[in-house]
Design a protein around this motif. Structure first.
Motif, PDB file in Angstrom:
ATOM      1  N   ALA A 232       3.668  35.407 -25.444  1.00 49.59           N
ATOM      2  CA  ALA A 232       4.314  36.318 -26.395  1.00 49.59           C
ATOM      3  C   ALA A 232       5.564  36.940 -25.800  1.00 49.59           C
ATOM      4  N   ARG A 233       5.658  36.982 -24.468  1.00 51.03           N
ATOM      5  CA  ARG A 233       6.821  37.574 -23.804  1.00 51.03           C
ATOM      6  C   ARG A 233       7.923  36.562 -23.524  1.00 51.03           C
ATOM      7  N   LEU A 234       7.645  35.285 -23.703  1.00 56.31           N
ATOM      8  CA  LEU A 234       8.655  34.271 -23.376  1.00 56.31           C
ATOM      9  C   LEU A 234       9.817  34.336 -24.365  1.00 56.31           C
ATOM     10  N   PRO A 235      11.033  34.114 -23.898  1.00 59.94           N
ATOM     11  CA  PRO A 235      12.199  34.170 -24.798  1.00 59.94           C
ATOM     12  C   PRO A 235      12.152  33.045 -25.830  1.00 59.94           C
ATOM     13  N   GLU A 236      12.748  33.303 -26.986  1.00 55.98           N
ATOM     14  CA  GLU A 236      12.827  32.286 -28.028  1.00 55.98           C
ATOM     15  C   GLU A 236      13.746  31.154 -27.570  1.00 55.98           C
ATOM     16  N   PRO A 237      13.344  29.919 -27.793  1.00 57.56           N
ATOM     17  CA  PRO A 237      14.217  28.803 -27.397  1.00 57.56           C
ATOM     18  C   PRO A 237      15.456  28.732 -28.290  1.00 57.56           C
ATOM     19  N   VAL A 238      16.530  28.162 -27.751  1.00 61.28           N
ATOM     20  CA  VAL A 238      17.766  27.961 -28.521  1.00 61.28           C
ATOM     21  C   VAL A 238      17.672  26.585 -29.172  1.00 61.28           C
ATOM     22  N   LEU A 239      17.460  26.567 -30.481  1.00 64.62           N
ATOM     23  CA  LEU A 239      17.190  25.302 -31.167  1.00 64.62           C
ATOM     24  C   LEU A 239      18.449  24.532 -31.526  1.00 64.62           C
ATOM     25  N   ASP A 240      19.596  25.219 -31.591  1.00 69.16           N
ATOM     26  CA  ASP A 240      20.827  24.505 -31.920  1.00 69.16           C
ATOM     27  C   ASP A 240      21.615  24.110 -30.675  1.00 69.16           C
ATOM     28  N   ALA A 241      21.011  24.215 -29.511  1.00 67.36           N
ATOM     29  CA  ALA A 241      21.684  23.848 -28.259  1.00 67.36           C
ATOM     30  C   ALA A 241      21.681  22.325 -28.099  1.00 67.36           C
ATOM     31  N   PRO A 242      22.619  21.783 -27.325  1.00 63.68           N
ATOM     32  CA  PRO A 242      22.574  20.345 -27.029  1.00 63.68           C
ATOM     33  C   PRO A 242      21.349  20.013 -26.189  1.00 63.68           C
ATOM     34  N   VAL A 243      20.879  18.801 -26.338  1.00 61.39           N
ATOM     35  CA  VAL A 243      19.668  18.354 -25.632  1.00 61.39           C
ATOM     36  C   VAL A 243      20.020  17.886 -24.226  1.00 61.39           C
ATOM     37  N   ARG A 244      19.230  18.363 -23.260  1.00 69.33           N
ATOM     38  CA  ARG A 244      19.267  17.824 -21.897  1.00 69.33           C
ATOM     39  C   ARG A 244      17.823  17.700 -21.455  1.00 69.33           C
ATOM     40  N   LEU A 245      17.256  16.541 -21.632  1.00 69.52           N
ATOM     41  CA  LEU A 245      15.851  16.298 -21.305  1.00 69.52           C
ATOM     42  C   LEU A 245      15.774  15.643 -19.930  1.00 69.52           C
ATOM     43  N   TRP A 246      15.364  16.426 -18.933  1.00 67.77           N
ATOM     44  CA  TRP A 246      15.176  15.878 -17.588  1.00 67.77           C
ATOM     45  C   TRP A 246      13.924  15.010 -17.582  1.00 67.77           C
ATOM     46  N   VAL A 247      14.064  13.802 -17.099  1.00 67.78           N
ATOM     47  CA  VAL A 247      12.963  12.835 -17.101  1.00 67.78           C
ATOM     48  C   VAL A 247      12.092  13.060 -15.871  1.00 67.78           C
ATOM     49  N   ASP A 248      10.782  13.283 -16.091  1.00 73.06           N
ATOM     50  CA  ASP A 248       9.884  13.401 -14.944  1.00 73.06           C
ATOM     51  C   ASP A 248       8.941  12.217 -14.813  1.00 73.06           C
ATOM     52  N   ARG A 249       8.817  11.415 -15.872  1.00 74.19           N
ATOM     53  CA  ARG A 249       8.033  10.171 -15.800  1.00 74.19           C
ATOM     54  C   ARG A 249       8.707   9.130 -16.665  1.00 74.19           C
ATOM     55  N   SER A 250       8.598   7.872 -16.261  1.00 73.32           N
ATOM     56  CA  SER A 250       9.048   6.754 -17.107  1.00 73.32           C
ATOM     57  C   SER A 250       8.092   5.595 -16.891  1.00 73.32           C
ATOM     58  N   PHE A 251       7.744   4.941 -17.973  1.00 69.06           N
ATOM     59  CA  PHE A 251       6.780   3.837 -17.900  1.00 69.06           C
ATOM     60  C   PHE A 251       6.969   2.944 -19.116  1.00 69.06           C
ATOM     61  N   THR A 252       6.242   1.849 -19.135  1.00 72.11           N
ATOM     62  CA  THR A 252       6.330   0.886 -20.232  1.00 72.11           C
ATOM     63  C   THR A 252       5.016   0.854 -20.990  1.00 72.11           C
ATOM     64  N   VAL A 253       5.101   0.892 -22.312  1.00 72.90           N
ATOM     65  CA  VAL A 253       3.936   0.767 -23.185  1.00 72.90           C
ATOM     66  C   VAL A 253       4.024  -0.576 -23.892  1.00 72.90           C
ATOM     67  N   ARG A 254       2.959  -1.372 -23.778  1.00 76.68           N
ATOM     68  CA  ARG A 254       2.958  -2.690 -24.394  1.00 76.68           C
ATOM     69  C   ARG A 254       3.203  -2.574 -25.900  1.00 76.68           C
ATOM     70  N   GLY A 255       4.175  -3.319 -26.373  1.00 80.52           N
ATOM     71  CA  GLY A 255       4.495  -3.312 -27.799  1.00 80.52           C
ATOM     72  C   GLY A 255       5.494  -2.244 -28.203  1.00 80.52           C
ATOM     73  N   SER A 256       5.785  -1.301 -27.298  1.00 84.81           N
ATOM     74  CA  SER A 256       6.725  -0.226 -27.633  1.00 84.81           C
ATOM     75  C   SER A 256       7.937  -0.207 -26.712  1.00 84.81           C
ATOM     76  N   GLY A 257       7.752  -0.618 -25.473  1.00 84.99           N
ATOM     77  CA  GLY A 257       8.871  -0.618 -24.545  1.00 84.99           C
ATOM     78  C   GLY A 257       8.868   0.599 -23.652  1.00 84.99           C
ATOM     79  N   THR A 258      10.049   1.051 -23.272  1.00 81.22           N
ATOM     80  CA  THR A 258      10.200   2.124 -22.300  1.00 81.22           C
ATOM     81  C   THR A 258       9.902   3.480 -22.924  1.00 81.22           C
ATOM     82  N   VAL A 259       9.104   4.280 -22.195  1.00 84.14           N
ATOM     83  CA  VAL A 259       8.782   5.645 -22.615  1.00 84.14           C
ATOM     84  C   VAL A 259       9.096   6.575 -21.450  1.00 84.14           C
TER      85      VAL A 259
END
Length: 585
Positions: A164-191
């Motif tokens: 309840a104390r955490l600040p509200e996220p900025v929803l109109d900000a540009p996306v910067r998604l830092w990748v912490d895992r990457s793997f392959t799912v059969r039939g879907s490709g890279t995740v």
């Protein structure tokens, strides 16, 4: 959704606690389960009494896996600090807290585990005193037993109060998604997975792969194990990428909103921690999920310049951590002050730069950036993380107001000087003025021009382009008087010199429209061209060069270039037998 990272010494019960709260297994690898310790990042989630969903990033506690721990903590806004009642505060407790403090994490809970094995109060008292001196400050404390379940209801309630104390996220900000895992799912490709700290992701979005700068398309999104058409921050998210090979990205890479981030390998930062002068020459910078070797150049008491081994998408105000992996030591946190700093090539430049950085606090400041950079494009500022609410002076260029006024004064000075040095030219070429003022775009020159200056024909002048200096104007008047009765005869070269019309003067008269140049040293009055057409149209068609010369009462020296000029303008047409016809009368 709210996202919280665990932190604490190895084998103090972080994973057991997450398992007790969520009913999920955070340890993903068989090796982790066999050894009873978290080696890589684990993820699990649950619903709190308020109905809010909380996801845990379970990080390893062993000192050998601190880089893995930092990859999980980097993008997360809050931490659950775990200390075992029977062991108390330990070395990795201190290093994890130092990392949280360096990254500026300001929200958290202290959880004392194994309360069934020892009195939790001594461990809690020591941990609270350590935590109070960090960016977390005073934190709520809950004692639990993951084995018996004692204290878990109180912990759930405390987690509700935390989120309840955490600040509200900025929803109109540009996306910067830092990748912490990457793997392959059969039939879907890279995740890839990561913590979305700001902005929104949608299926079908085109993002940019930070390392290569190439576009990637979002094929699918998963949040909490379910497919979603859209995910908003803050959230743990899995992104299925269309047509992107698994080996093109991994931990430490980032998915970006195209055109909104400045990828840089050189940054100026403020350091909180060890004195800048005591830092080793080489350290590791941890930001987001990335860990990049850097070369360190101290500038001031608490400011340094970092040269990164590879470019990262950094913004002004970003928080990161400097660590000495050889000593297992957190040197301190850094706040990014400038992602596009100037070179330090002159004597005394480092000291001057330190004085500039001493005035910066890491908060994006449009007026300050304009004052320091003088001229900068809107897009460049936005890619640095500086909000732009100003009107460009030309195109997409922004200018510091004081510098812009100074440039305006310099335009007048340079044009006046040029007119004095080149009295026969109708103004200073725009490109020459741009170079004199060291401006990057000629549009800036044109925007600086104010009356009585004006831009005409690619030149900047104080008078009309068709105005001639008096000596040239007098010479033209003498030509007009001498050849009024013979308009198709041209003065010989020596006569032009006698009249005061050398090559520069002739050029000025031609640019002003006072003379018509047919060839080198062959000039007529400008109205002669239309008059010649009238004469030639009265001849029997087609006509020869000789007939034209006689009708115009001129010489071959004039008739040949005159007819060639009329041919080029489409007024006459040359026939195969070299005769001509008038096309337009």
């Amino acid at each position: 959704m709210f996202v919280v990272a665990t932190a604490g010494h190895v084998d103090h019960g972080k994973s057991t606690l997450v398992r007790a709260l969520t009913g999920m297994e955070p340890d993903r690898w068989a090796e982790e389960r066999r050894r009873g310790m978290t080696i890589d990042l684990g993820f699990a989630w649950t619903t709190l009494p308020s109905g809010a969903t909380i996801a845990f990033v379970d990080v390893p506690g062993h000192e050998r896996f601190v880089p893995n721990m930092l990859a999980g903590v980097g993008p997360v806004p809050a931490a659950l600090i775990v200390v075992a009642a029977d062991e108390g505060w330990m070395p990795q407790s201190a290093e994890h807290l130092a990392a949280l403090d360096a990254l500026g994490v300001g929200h958290g809970l202290l959880v004392v585990t194994r309360a069934d094995l020892a009195d939790p109060h001594p461990a809690a008292e020591r941990a609270r005193s350590e935590i109070a001196a960090s960016s977390l400050g005073a934190v709520e404390t809950v004692a639990v037993s993951g084995l018996t379940g004692a204290g878990l209801p109180q912990l759930r309630a405390a987690l509700d109060r935390l989120v309840a104390r955490l600040p509200e996220p900025v929803l109109d900000a540009p996306v910067r998604l830092w990748v912490d895992r990457s793997f392959t799912v059969r039939g879907s490709g890279t995740v890839v997975t990561g913590t979305l700290g700001a902005g929104r992701l949608r299926v079908g979005d085109t993002l940019e792969l930070a390392g290569a700068g190439e576009p990637v398309r979002v094929r699918g999104l998963h949040r909490l194990g379910e497919a979603r058409p859209e995910v908003s921050a803050v959230a743990r998210v899995a992104v299925n990428l269309r047509g992107t090979p698994r080996d093109r990205l991994g931990r430490g890479d980032a998915l970006l909103t195209p055109g909104r981030f400045h990828r840089t390998d050189l940054v100026d930062v403020r350091l909180s921690g060890d004195p800048a002068a005591d830092l080793p020459a080489t350290l590791t910078l941890h930001v987001g999920s990335a860990a990049v070797p850097v070369r360190v150049r101290p500038l001031g008491v608490d400011t340094v310049r970092l040269r990164l081994a590879r470019p990262l998408p950094l913004l002004v105000g970003d928080r990161a951590l400097l660590r000495d992996p050889g000593r297992h030591h957190v040197c301190g946190g850094v706040r990014v002050l400038d992602v596009a700093p100037p070179p330090l090539t002159r004597r005394g430049a480092a000291a001057a730069r330190a004085a500039v950085l001493a005035e910066l606090d890491g908060r994006p400041d449009l007026a300050g950036e304009l004052r320091r950079r003088r001229l900068v494009r809107v897009g460049a500022l936005r890619r640095m993380g500086v909000p732009v609410q100003a009107t460009p002076v030309a195109g997409d260029w922004l200018a510091d107001p004081g510098h812009w006024r100074l440039l305006g004064d310099q335009v007048t000075e340079e044009v006046t000087r040029y007119a004095r040095e080149h009295p026969l030219e109708p103004g200073m070429p725009v490109d020459a003025l741009r170079q004199r003022l060291a401006l990057p775009d000629r549009a800036l020159v044109e925007a600086l021009v104010r009356p009585p200056l004006r831009v005409h024909g690619g030149r900047v002048g104080t008078t009309a382009v068709d105005t001639l200096p008096d000596p040239v104007a007098q010479a033209v008047r003498r030509v007009r008087a001498e050849y009024a009765d013979h308009p198709f005869r041209a003065p010989e070269a020596d006569r032009l010199v006698e009249l005061g019309l050398g090559p520069r003067e002739i050029g000025a008269a031609v640019r002003a429209g006072a003379l018509l140049r047919l060839a080198d040293a062959v000039v007529l009055l400008p109205e002669a061209l239309d008059a010649a057409v009238t004469v030639l149209a009265g001849l029997p068609q087609p006509f020869t060069l000789s007939a034209a010369r006689q009708a115009l009462d001129t010489t071959r020296r004039v008739a040949v270039p005159l007819l060639e000029l009329l041919d080029r303008r489409g007024v006459t047409r040359r026939l195969p037998d070299d005769a001509r016809v008038v096309v337009v009368s």
